[in-house]
Design an enzyme around this catalytic site. Structure first.
Site, mmCIF file in Angstrom:
data_model
loop_
_atom_site.group_PDB
_atom_site.id
_atom_site.type_symbol
_atom_site.label_atom_id
_atom_site.label_comp_id
_atom_site.label_asym_id
_atom_site.label_seq_id
_atom_site.Cartn_x
_atom_site.Cartn_y
_atom_site.Cartn_z
ATOM 1 N N GLY A 1 0.829 -1.199 0.000
ATOM 2 C CA GLY A 1 0.000 0.000 0.000
ATOM 3 C C GLY A 1 0.861 1.245 0.000
ATOM 4 N N GLY B 1 0.175 -5.319 0.529
ATOM 5 C CA GLY B 1 -0.999 -5.174 -0.319
ATOM 6 C C GLY B 1 -0.878 -5.859 -1.662
ATOM 7 N N GLU C 1 4.997 -6.083 7.530
ATOM 8 C CA GLU C 1 4.303 -5.034 8.273
ATOM 9 C C GLU C 1 4.909 -4.717 9.638
ATOM 10 O OE1 GLU C 1 1.751 -6.551 5.108
ATOM 11 O OE2 GLU C 1 2.887 -7.572 6.674
ATOM 12 N N ASP D 1 -1.842 -7.973 7.126
ATOM 13 C CA ASP D 1 -3.256 -7.750 6.808
ATOM 14 C C ASP D 1 -3.562 -8.303 5.413
ATOM 15 O OD1 ASP D 1 -1.814 -5.752 5.390
ATOM 16 O OD2 ASP D 1 -3.419 -4.274 5.605
#
Length: 349
Positions: free
Chosen positions: A67, A119, A142, A150
């Protein structure tokens, strides 16, 4: 047909082609890219003329590096009611897209070449036909920025052979295409130099014929070969116990894993371990994404998320000042707080 220029969209002989198109940023996802992908997938699922989808990344560096974390950083630092609003909206729509890919009713081919992180895993690893190459460099990194795995990643990480997923989640370390297949993030191996021919063959001859012509046996997985010490060390109850076991094992690779974990956010690795435990008990990708939305909102309330991005990406001093500062200082209550219901829970229509 076009979409916004960050996502190139076309249909060729019944194959819908999506190319993430921010090559200078290794195709990092922004909110408009997520929205564009979701919209076109919904259209194609209803369109009988589209029989399959292929997703890849522009440029030669990778499918997607994750992301757009600088945008998330600015959102997290905003004042008043705007604080975190855009970050929460981005994750909400991103996780809906991850679920949409997971239940997409037609073949969804992800070309996981080069860098595929965070992502980038979310827009590829939930597809039905996941293809890695000899240049694949994958990670769920992360915990290095004060965040928690995630995009549905904890579903896959919690279901790897042995405890390979714990190793990947707590270290945030890169793994290759062979490891990705061994861990359940991917299905097929196509040499990088054949990827263009492979994509052309899908359009001309269909997915099965393209795989038959271009896929090959992956090399052996180094992570799978290291399962003895990984399974033994990561079976411990707490991250501190895991680090102690890694140090006590005596292998160079286990010591390096301990070193890596100790550079990561103590609260993030503690939450990641608990998230994998809980994800193992959840039944569906949607259930896991609901939990991840809670932990992402929890990270947004933390000190470490802003500090981690600052240190790695904004100031680039690579010297984050974590709080709590050590694994020993992280309490059960600190971890539990990340699993508290979000102000607006993630819901699937």
């Amino acid at each position: 047909m076009g979409e916004n220029e960050d996502v190139l969209v076309t249909v060729d002989r019944g194959v819908g082609l999506i190319t993430l198109n921010r090559p200078k940023a290794i195709n990092s996802l922004n909110h408009s890219m997520v929205t564009a992908m979701s919209r076109v997938l919904a259209e194609w699922e209803r369109d009988d003329a589209v029989t399959a989808v292929v997703v890849d990344g522009a440029g030669d560096r990778g499918l997607c590096a994750g992301g757009d974390i600088v945008a998330l950083y600015h959102s997290a630092r905003a004042d008043g009611p705007e604080q975190g609003r855009e970050a929460r909206a981005f994750w909400y729509d991103e996780y809906l897209l991850n679920a949409q890919i997971g239940r997409f009713g037609k073949p969804y081919v992800a070309l996981m070449d080069g860098i595929v992180m965070g992502g980038g895993v979310g827009v590829s690893a939930h597809g039905g036909v996941r293809v890695v190459t000899n240049t694949t460099k994958m990670a769920m990194p992360e915990v290095g920025i004060g965040f928690v795995p995630d995009v549905g990643g904890t579903l896959i990480l919690s279901r790897t052979p042995g405890l390979l997923g714990r190793h990947a989640a707590l270290t945030g370390a890169n793994f290759d295409g062979a490891d990705a297949i061994a861990m359940g993030f991917a299905d097929h191996f196509v040499p990088h130099e054949r990827l263009g021919q492979f994509k052309s063959a899908i359009i001309a001859d269909g997915i099965d014929a393209a795989l038959a012509a271009h896929a090959s046996e992956p090399p052996p997985s180094d992570l799978a070969a290291a399962r003895e010490w990984i399974d033994q060390c990561y079976a411990n109850d707490t991250v501190a116990d895991i680090v102690a076991a890694l140090r006590g094992h005596g292998a160079d690779s286990s010591a390096k894993a301990a070193d890596l974990i100790e550079t990561r956010s103590p609260i993030s690795v503690s939450v990641a371990l608990e998230a994998l435990r809980r994800a193992a008990q959840l039944d569906t990708l949607e259930d896991v994404l609901r939990q991840e939305y809670r932990t992402s909102c929890g990270a947004l309330r933390s000190h470490d998320f802003v500090e981690g991005i600052r240190a790695q990406v904004v100031d680039k001093d690579r010297n984050p000042k974590w709080s709590p500062a050590s694994l020993a200082a992280v309490t059960t209550a600190d971890v539990e707080a990340y699993f508290a219901p979000a102000d607006r829970e993630l819901e699937f229509s």
